[in-house]
Design an enzyme around this catalytic site. Sequence first.
Site, PDB file in Angstrom:
ATOM      1  CG  ASP A 155      -2.188  -0.768   0.980  1.00 31.20           C
ATOM      2  OD1 ASP A 155      -2.943  -0.380   0.081  1.00 31.20           O
ATOM      3  OD2 ASP A 155      -2.400  -1.779   1.671  1.00 31.20           O
ATOM      4  CG  ASP A 269      29.654  -0.585  25.846  1.00 32.54           C
ATOM      5  OD1 ASP A 269      28.926  -1.240  25.066  1.00 32.54           O
ATOM      6  OD2 ASP A 269      30.028   0.577  25.609  1.00 32.54           O
TER       7      ASP A 269
HETATM    8 MG    MG Z   1      -2.760  -2.852   3.305  1.00 34.87          MG
END
Ligand code: MG
Length: 289
Positions: A155, A269
């Site tokens: 998307d 560390d």
């Molecule tokens: Mg989607």
Amino acid sequence: MHARRALLYVPGDDWHKINKALTFGVDCICLDMEDGVAPSRKEAARENIARALRELDFGASEKLARINAVGSGLEEADLTAALPHRPDGIVLPKVEDAAQVEWVSQRIEEAERAHDWPVGSIRLLVDVETARGIVNLKEIAAHPRLDALIFGAEDLAASLGATRTPEAWEVFYARSAVVLHAKAFGLEAIDMVTVEFHDVERVRREAAFGAQLGYTGKQIIHPNQVKPVQEAFTPDEEAIAQARRIVEAFEAHQREGRGAFALDGRMIDLPLVKAAQNVLERARAAGKL
Ligand code: MG
Ligand code: COA
């Protein structure tokens, strides 16, 4: 914390696939009313999802329902279908600003109060997958009901006018921004789908890279992807043993009043100790400790 290493989408209008999904041993099942369902099948999806939430035994799999986006005109009916049957959580796609998250959160709270369920008990996860959603990540991620940010690469590419490539550099900035904001607000981060579901090596590789970036899980769409993805987000024995050694050596050095020290030719560390603790945390969430 519920381990969501793999979040499997199942088209809500497909009763066979819903039943099938229960047999995969997947962490999280998301019954979809959005893009996995054709416009003419939305009502069938709502009915199936209500029935599945009511009647089926999801075992250890978390049960989520994905509604259509706020502003689609479908969101109200989707929530009305799913909420009375008490899903573990709602997934909100294409989220673009905090007002949309708040609107859904309010609807969820009304259902919780109406049924005497604890307020806040139904989780909310959001797909961030548009240019505007990425730009507004900070206000979106700050919403108190949120549990996880989910990154949608397909998307997003559509929203950007970008061309998807196997390397995924075209979405890298956004992919990185989503995990960054999730961690800044104490949320889980769930990585993009690998749509080439026959290519198991590819999903394994993409999942491993997502885990390297700090993602805690990945969206999946096919049974082929369950095992490689759950494995990629579960530390193996060697990683667990190494993390334990680091934490133990650190504690011993701390008792002697020493901060940084050498282990196997590497400087250790605090940041490396924290990374080792993250590995142990993920192992614990996956039930391995
Ligand atoms: Mg989607
Ligand atoms: N959930 C549950 N079961 C699934 C599944 C899923 N997401 N994807 C496939 N299966 C089942 C199939 O029904 C089939 O079962 P069967 O042998 O009993 O018939 C088996 O797994 C093998 O599937 P296969 O034949 O390889 O794939 P398919 O052609 O049936 O389906 C897709 C391919 C892509 C359509 C399907 O995987 C799918 O619907 N995925 C989810 C899509 C989605 O929700 N998208 C929106 C979110 S991104």
